[in-house]
Motif scaffolding. Sequence first.
Motif, PDB file in Angstrom:
ATOM      1  N   VAL A  55     -14.257  72.298  86.999  1.00  0.00           N
ATOM      2  CA  VAL A  55     -13.056  72.847  87.630  1.00  0.00           C
ATOM      3  C   VAL A  55     -13.461  73.498  88.956  1.00  0.00           C
ATOM      4  CG1 VAL A  55     -11.165  74.502  87.419  1.00  0.00           C
ATOM      5  CG2 VAL A  55     -11.936  73.197  85.420  1.00  0.00           C
ATOM      6  N   VAL A  56     -12.839  73.048  90.034  1.00  0.00           N
ATOM      7  CA  VAL A  56     -13.210  73.492  91.382  1.00  0.00           C
ATOM      8  C   VAL A  56     -11.985  74.097  92.077  1.00  0.00           C
ATOM      9  CG1 VAL A  56     -14.131  72.796  93.626  1.00  0.00           C
ATOM     10  CG2 VAL A  56     -14.963  71.686  91.539  1.00  0.00           C
ATOM     11  N   PRO A  57     -12.068  75.303  92.605  1.00  0.00           N
ATOM     12  CA  PRO A  57     -10.954  75.870  93.374  1.00  0.00           C
ATOM     13  C   PRO A  57     -10.554  74.968  94.539  1.00  0.00           C
ATOM     14  CG  PRO A  57     -12.543  77.576  92.843  1.00  0.00           C
ATOM     15  CD  PRO A  57     -13.183  76.270  92.465  1.00  0.00           C
ATOM     16  N   GLN A  58      -9.253  74.869  94.785  1.00  0.00           N
ATOM     17  CA  GLN A  58      -8.728  74.044  95.872  1.00  0.00           C
ATOM     18  C   GLN A  58      -7.836  74.822  96.833  1.00  0.00           C
ATOM     19  OE1 GLN A  58      -9.377  70.151  96.001  1.00  0.00           O
ATOM     20  NE2 GLN A  58     -11.023  71.485  95.274  1.00  0.00           N
ATOM     21  N   VAL A  59      -7.215  75.869  96.364  1.00  0.00           N
ATOM     22  CA  VAL A  59      -6.390  76.727  97.226  1.00  0.00           C
ATOM     23  C   VAL A  59      -6.785  78.160  96.924  1.00  0.00           C
ATOM     24  CG1 VAL A  59      -4.057  77.431  97.878  1.00  0.00           C
ATOM     25  CG2 VAL A  59      -4.478  75.066  97.128  1.00  0.00           C
ATOM     26  N   TRP A  60      -7.073  78.905  97.986  1.00  0.00           N
ATOM     27  CA  TRP A  60      -7.425  80.310  97.752  1.00  0.00           C
ATOM     28  C   TRP A  60      -7.009  81.187  98.915  1.00  0.00           C
ATOM     29  CZ3 TRP A  60     -12.110  77.149  98.214  1.00  0.00           C
ATOM     30  CH2 TRP A  60     -12.801  77.313  99.425  1.00  0.00           C
ATOM     31  N   THR A  61      -7.001  82.477  98.641  1.00  0.00           N
ATOM     32  CA  THR A  61      -6.846  83.495  99.677  1.00  0.00           C
ATOM     33  C   THR A  61      -8.007  84.469  99.536  1.00  0.00           C
ATOM     34  OG1 THR A  61      -5.523  85.017  98.333  1.00  0.00           O
ATOM     35  CG2 THR A  61      -4.332  83.317  99.567  1.00  0.00           C
ATOM     36  N   ARG A  62      -8.213  85.240 100.578  1.00  0.00           N
ATOM     37  CA  ARG A  62      -9.222  86.291 100.527  1.00  0.00           C
ATOM     38  C   ARG A  62      -8.913  87.303 101.622  1.00  0.00           C
ATOM     39  NH1 ARG A  62     -14.226  85.145 100.192  1.00  0.00           N
ATOM     40  NH2 ARG A  62     -15.360  86.215 101.824  1.00  0.00           N
ATOM     41  N   ARG A  63      -9.509  88.447 101.513  1.00  0.00           N
ATOM     42  CA  ARG A  63      -9.399  89.477 102.547  1.00  0.00           C
ATOM     43  C   ARG A  63     -10.686  89.511 103.350  1.00  0.00           C
ATOM     44  NH1 ARG A  63      -4.286  92.011 103.315  1.00  0.00           N
ATOM     45  NH2 ARG A  63      -3.157  91.762 101.357  1.00  0.00           N
ATOM     46  N   TRP A  64     -10.543  89.744 104.630  1.00  0.00           N
ATOM     47  CA  TRP A  64     -11.690  89.946 105.507  1.00  0.00           C
ATOM     48  C   TRP A  64     -11.359  91.151 106.363  1.00  0.00           C
ATOM     49  CZ3 TRP A  64     -16.472  88.377 105.287  1.00  0.00           C
ATOM     50  CH2 TRP A  64     -17.306  88.532 106.400  1.00  0.00           C
ATOM     51  N   GLY A  65     -11.878  92.313 105.982  1.00  0.00           N
ATOM     52  CA  GLY A  65     -11.460  93.540 106.653  1.00  0.00           C
ATOM     53  C   GLY A  65      -9.970  93.738 106.447  1.00  0.00           C
ATOM     54  N   ALA A  66      -9.249  93.923 107.550  1.00  0.00           N
ATOM     55  CA  ALA A  66      -7.802  94.092 107.472  1.00  0.00           C
ATOM     56  C   ALA A  66      -7.058  92.768 107.507  1.00  0.00           C
ATOM     57  CB  ALA A  66      -7.325  94.983 108.623  1.00  0.00           C
ATOM     58  N   GLY A  67      -7.792  91.650 107.624  1.00  0.00           N
ATOM     59  CA  GLY A  67      -7.158  90.350 107.786  1.00  0.00           C
ATOM     60  C   GLY A  67      -7.040  89.559 106.502  1.00  0.00           C
ATOM     61  N   ARG A  68      -6.143  88.577 106.540  1.00  0.00           N
ATOM     62  CA  ARG A  68      -5.905  87.670 105.423  1.00  0.00           C
ATOM     63  C   ARG A  68      -6.440  86.285 105.766  1.00  0.00           C
ATOM     64  NH1 ARG A  68       0.373  88.445 103.485  1.00  0.00           N
ATOM     65  NH2 ARG A  68       0.212  90.564 102.647  1.00  0.00           N
ATOM     66  N   VAL A  69      -7.074  85.632 104.795  1.00  0.00           N
ATOM     67  CA  VAL A  69      -7.602  84.281 104.971  1.00  0.00           C
ATOM     68  C   VAL A  69      -6.951  83.375 103.927  1.00  0.00           C
ATOM     69  CG1 VAL A  69      -9.661  82.817 104.957  1.00  0.00           C
ATOM     70  CG2 VAL A  69      -9.795  85.171 105.833  1.00  0.00           C
ATOM     71  N   PHE A  70      -6.489  82.197 104.361  1.00  0.00           N
ATOM     72  CA  PHE A  70      -5.888  81.196 103.472  1.00  0.00           C
ATOM     73  C   PHE A  70      -6.563  79.857 103.693  1.00  0.00           C
ATOM     74  CE2 PHE A  70      -3.081  77.479 103.588  1.00  0.00           C
ATOM     75  CZ  PHE A  70      -2.768  77.365 102.238  1.00  0.00           C
ATOM     76  N   PHE A  71      -6.844  79.162 102.570  1.00  0.00           N
ATOM     77  CA  PHE A  71      -7.402  77.812 102.643  1.00  0.00           C
ATOM     78  C   PHE A  71      -6.762  76.931 101.579  1.00  0.00           C
ATOM     79  CE2 PHE A  71     -10.350  74.726 100.725  1.00  0.00           C
ATOM     80  CZ  PHE A  71     -10.452  73.845 101.800  1.00  0.00           C
ATOM     81  N   SER A  72      -6.510  75.658 101.954  1.00  0.00           N
ATOM     82  CA  SER A  72      -6.048  74.643 101.016  1.00  0.00           C
ATOM     83  C   SER A  72      -6.855  73.373 101.249  1.00  0.00           C
ATOM     84  CB  SER A  72      -4.553  74.368 101.221  1.00  0.00           C
ATOM     85  OG  SER A  72      -4.113  73.356 100.335  1.00  0.00           O
ATOM     86  N   ALA A  73      -7.389  72.791 100.184  1.00  0.00           N
ATOM     87  CA  ALA A  73      -8.276  71.639 100.320  1.00  0.00           C
ATOM     88  C   ALA A  73      -7.574  70.340 100.708  1.00  0.00           C
ATOM     89  CB  ALA A  73      -9.075  71.434  99.033  1.00  0.00           C
ATOM     90  N   PRO A  74      -6.406  70.012 100.170  1.00  0.00           N
ATOM     91  CA  PRO A  74      -5.793  68.736 100.552  1.00  0.00           C
ATOM     92  C   PRO A  74      -5.442  68.699 102.035  1.00  0.00           C
ATOM     93  CG  PRO A  74      -4.775  69.597  98.544  1.00  0.00           C
ATOM     94  CD  PRO A  74      -5.619  70.701  99.117  1.00  0.00           C
ATOM     95  N   GLY A  75      -5.673  67.548 102.679  1.00  0.00           N
ATOM     96  CA  GLY A  75      -5.325  67.447 104.092  1.00  0.00           C
ATOM     97  C   GLY A  75      -6.217  66.505 104.868  1.00  0.00           C
ATOM     98  N   HIS A  76      -6.712  65.448 104.208  1.00  0.00           N
ATOM     99  CA  HIS A  76      -7.612  64.521 104.890  1.00  0.00           C
ATOM    100  C   HIS A  76      -6.954  63.869 106.102  1.00  0.00           C
ATOM    101  CE1 HIS A  76     -10.776  61.566 105.481  1.00  0.00           C
ATOM    102  NE2 HIS A  76      -9.853  60.619 105.481  1.00  0.00           N
ATOM    103  N   ASP A  77      -5.664  63.639 106.015  1.00  0.00           N
ATOM    104  CA  ASP A  77      -4.946  63.016 107.128  1.00  0.00           C
ATOM    105  C   ASP A  77      -3.495  63.494 107.096  1.00  0.00           C
ATOM    106  OD1 ASP A  77      -3.649  61.490 105.119  1.00  0.00           O
ATOM    107  OD2 ASP A  77      -5.138  59.899 105.300  1.00  0.00           O
ATOM    108  N   PRO A  78      -2.732  63.198 108.141  1.00  0.00           N
ATOM    109  CA  PRO A  78      -1.347  63.673 108.178  1.00  0.00           C
ATOM    110  C   PRO A  78      -0.510  63.216 106.995  1.00  0.00           C
ATOM    111  CG  PRO A  78      -2.044  63.067 110.379  1.00  0.00           C
ATOM    112  CD  PRO A  78      -3.154  62.641 109.454  1.00  0.00           C
ATOM    113  N   ALA A  79      -0.803  62.026 106.443  1.00  0.00           N
ATOM    114  CA  ALA A  79      -0.021  61.550 105.297  1.00  0.00           C
ATOM    115  C   ALA A  79      -0.162  62.497 104.111  1.00  0.00           C
ATOM    116  CB  ALA A  79      -0.465  60.137 104.908  1.00  0.00           C
ATOM    117  N   VAL A  80      -1.365  62.989 103.846  1.00  0.00           N
ATOM    118  CA  VAL A  80      -1.566  63.941 102.756  1.00  0.00           C
ATOM    119  C   VAL A  80      -0.836  65.239 103.062  1.00  0.00           C
ATOM    120  CG1 VAL A  80      -3.271  65.283 101.467  1.00  0.00           C
ATOM    121  CG2 VAL A  80      -3.762  62.910 102.085  1.00  0.00           C
ATOM    122  N   LEU A  81      -0.914  65.690 104.293  1.00  0.00           N
ATOM    123  CA  LEU A  81      -0.258  66.949 104.666  1.00  0.00           C
ATOM    124  C   LEU A  81       1.261  66.862 104.578  1.00  0.00           C
ATOM    125  CD1 LEU A  81      -2.541  67.890 107.673  1.00  0.00           C
ATOM    126  CD2 LEU A  81      -2.343  69.176 105.534  1.00  0.00           C
TER     127      LEU A  81
END
Length: 223
Positions: free
Chosen positions: A177-203
């Motif tokens: 099981v591998v994380p694919q979407v996550w958030t995190r804090r960096w100091g006062a900032g917010r970080v967001f990542f999502s793994a799907p998105g190889h090309d515009p069709a996926v997005l």
Amino acid sequence: MTGPAADALVVWGGWDGHHPREAVELFLPRLAEAGMRVRVSDTLAVYTDDDYMARCDLVVQCWTQGEATAEQVAGLSRAVARGAGLAGWHGGLVDAFRASTEYQLLTGGQWVAHLDGFVTHTIEPVLEQAEHPIIAGEASFALTTEQYYLHVDPANVVLATTTIVANDEAPWLAGTVVPQVWTRRWGAGRVFFSAPGHDPAVLRHPSVARITGRGLLWAAGLL
């Protein structure tokens, strides 16, 4: 910090195979509709513009591989630590600047493989995070594209995962099981990542588009 006059910086470049310009253009209307002033850059030099980065509310980056200078990474990191959001998808965020561990610490993960190329797999929201605004109301959905195997920071808040499917390249990893979407804090900032998105069709997949669009607004503090 954020509001109707918030500033969004959208940076694209790197490996052309991820269609970075076309990919970011899919989300420019979403940022504009949220009332953000959008600046688009095809150079990393903007990260060393301390005056601009100090008033930036969101950085959306789509830059696969490539190299960033220590000064550029430091400028981005400072901006997020001060309160800017950082958001991105696929290799445009977690397969950038492979030589920079400082950058990997900021983003919370690093791509290491997509086994057997394109495979059909499922993205599964984490039940414990079902009320999080990025994934609220989302059900599991299937994609036929690269299934990202990632090395991930344990400090992340994981919103969705995938289970590695049977494959010929590393069959012993099937079932992981591998994380694919996550958030995190960096100091006062917010970080967001999502793994799907190889090309515009996926997005453009409805679930991917919703999660990504919400993630950008969440990172900016607008959701």
